[in-house]
Design an enzyme around this catalytic site. Structure first.
Site, PDB file in Angstrom:
ATOM      1  N   ASP A  76      -1.937  -5.779  27.909  1.00  0.00           N
ATOM      2  CA  ASP A  76      -3.239  -6.232  28.382  1.00  0.00           C
ATOM      3  C   ASP A  76      -3.349  -7.709  28.027  1.00  0.00           C
ATOM      4  O   ASP A  76      -3.500  -8.068  26.857  1.00  0.00           O
ATOM      5  CB  ASP A  76      -4.354  -5.432  27.708  1.00  0.00           C
ATOM      6  CG  ASP A  76      -5.737  -5.794  28.222  1.00  0.00           C
ATOM      7  OD1 ASP A  76      -5.892  -6.888  28.804  1.00  0.00           O
ATOM      8  OD2 ASP A  76      -6.681  -4.999  28.028  1.00  0.00           O
ATOM      9  N   TYR A 173     -14.926 -15.891  42.656  1.00  0.00           N
ATOM     10  CA  TYR A 173     -13.559 -15.870  43.172  1.00  0.00           C
ATOM     11  C   TYR A 173     -13.057 -17.293  43.349  1.00  0.00           C
ATOM     12  O   TYR A 173     -11.947 -17.644  42.911  1.00  0.00           O
ATOM     13  CB  TYR A 173     -13.521 -15.117  44.497  1.00  0.00           C
ATOM     14  CG  TYR A 173     -12.145 -14.994  45.121  1.00  0.00           C
ATOM     15  CD1 TYR A 173     -11.348 -13.889  44.860  1.00  0.00           C
ATOM     16  CD2 TYR A 173     -11.644 -15.978  45.974  1.00  0.00           C
ATOM     17  CE1 TYR A 173     -10.089 -13.757  45.430  1.00  0.00           C
ATOM     18  CE2 TYR A 173     -10.390 -15.869  46.537  1.00  0.00           C
ATOM     19  CZ  TYR A 173      -9.613 -14.759  46.270  1.00  0.00           C
ATOM     20  OH  TYR A 173      -8.364 -14.653  46.829  1.00  0.00           O
ATOM     21  N   LYS A 177      -9.862 -19.070  41.278  1.00  0.00           N
ATOM     22  CA  LYS A 177      -8.650 -19.543  41.943  1.00  0.00           C
ATOM     23  C   LYS A 177      -8.494 -21.052  41.813  1.00  0.00           C
ATOM     24  O   LYS A 177      -7.372 -21.569  41.690  1.00  0.00           O
ATOM     25  CB  LYS A 177      -8.661 -19.122  43.409  1.00  0.00           C
ATOM     26  CG  LYS A 177      -8.641 -17.606  43.615  1.00  0.00           C
ATOM     27  CD  LYS A 177      -7.444 -16.944  42.969  1.00  0.00           C
ATOM     28  CE  LYS A 177      -7.374 -15.452  43.264  1.00  0.00           C
ATOM     29  NZ  LYS A 177      -6.200 -14.812  42.636  1.00  0.00           N
TER      30      LYS A 177
END
Length: 302
Positions: A76, A173, A177
């Site tokens: 993880d 988002y 990015k």
């Protein structure tokens, strides 16, 4: 690169190699001869919250079948203790060697809200997306980079979506990015004196396992998905992205590219690699022909 093993003897870590672009990168690094540690949360020890069937063990098997050595290591990457243990293991097993680090952790599709502006989104969900998609990259680099710095060589690849300043359609988002590109720029600046390169890399329209499922097709009949979205006809497999990474990793002049945001549609022209079916998809060219007027140029640099 067919028939060659330019990465024989090299060691790679693909963080987020369970599926999609990460899997494609891991397999193609293996095809080039590398030993690849494949990490993610979905494996024999348990699954992630993505609800997908793919596992790191499957990816590792594909790496080995392609000609490399795949080593699954369930990790993880949001947990510094697990990442440190992973890097300590690589150092112990590979005599301190790490040649390629690919930060491809994402897993935030269920967290992305495409319908609402920032002021109408759930804040905790958005912040969780950033932790999942950006903090994981930072944590992984923090512990992995010393292996490269010590050897004064290596390549870091930050996998993103798009290499331009164009807005990506959803606040968190887009922020994630874009931040990943900045991670490559910052790492490149700090690593350059140590002979280590860092780049950001985007695919075009990536034909991942999840996207095939979304369109109700398989890789065998994927073109049928274009009936629902004509842009899908210009998509590319994860192998295309993987071959771009393998080409970069084998390039003796990689330092000339450090700090740049790159794309498969530019690199195939320079390195000559093809997709799995022998084609050379160019999503930027498709965008310029069909979508630029509506959404703006795909090639505006950051």
């Amino acid at each position: 690169m067919t028939g060659t093993r330019p990465l024989a003897g090299k060691v790679a870590l693909v963080a987020g190699g369970t599926r999609g672009g990460g899997r494609g990168i891991a397999v193609e690094l293996g095809a080039a001869g590398a030993t690849v540690y494949v990490t993610g949360r979905s494996g024999a020890g348990g699954c992630s919250d993505m609800g997908r069937p793919e596992t790191i063990e499957q990816t590792a098997e594909q790496v080995t079948a392609a000609g490399g050595l795949g080593i699954p290591a369930r990790t993880d990457h949001s947990r510094p203790d697990e990442v440190k243990a992973l890097v300590d293991r690589i150092a112990a097993e590979q005599d301190g060697r790490l040649d390629v680090l690919v930060n491809s952790v994402w897993g935030a599709d269920p967290l992305t809200d495409w319908e609402h502006p920032l002021w109408e989104q759930d804040l905790e969900t958005g912040l969780r997306l950033l932790r999942q998609a950006v903090e994981t990259h930072v944590i992984t680099s923090r512990f992995a980079l010393p292996l490269m710095v010590a050897r004064r060589s290596g390549l870091v690849v930050e996998v993103t979506d798009g290499n331009t300043a164009r807005y990506r359609g959803s606040f968190f988002y887009d922020l994630a990015k874009s931040a990943v590109i900045r991670l490559a720029v910052a790492q490149a600046a700090e690593l350059k004196p140590h002979g280590v390169a860092a780049v950001a890399l985007t695919p075009g329209f990536l034909r991942s396992e999840a996207l095939l499922d979304h369109f109700g097709v398989t890789e065998a009949n994927w073109r049928d998905g274009a009936a629902q979205d004509p842009n899908f006809a210009h998509s590319e497999t994860p192998a295309y992205l993987g071959r771009a990474v393998a080409a970069l990793a084998a390039d003796p002049r990689i330092m000339t590219r450090t700090g740049r945001a790159l794309a498969t549609w530019g690199l195939y022209r320079e390195y000559g690699f093809t997709d799995a079916d022998g084609t050379q998809p160019d999503f930027a060219a498709h965008w310029a022909r069909n979508l630029e007027e509506e959404y703006g140029p795909l090639g505006d640099p950051l």
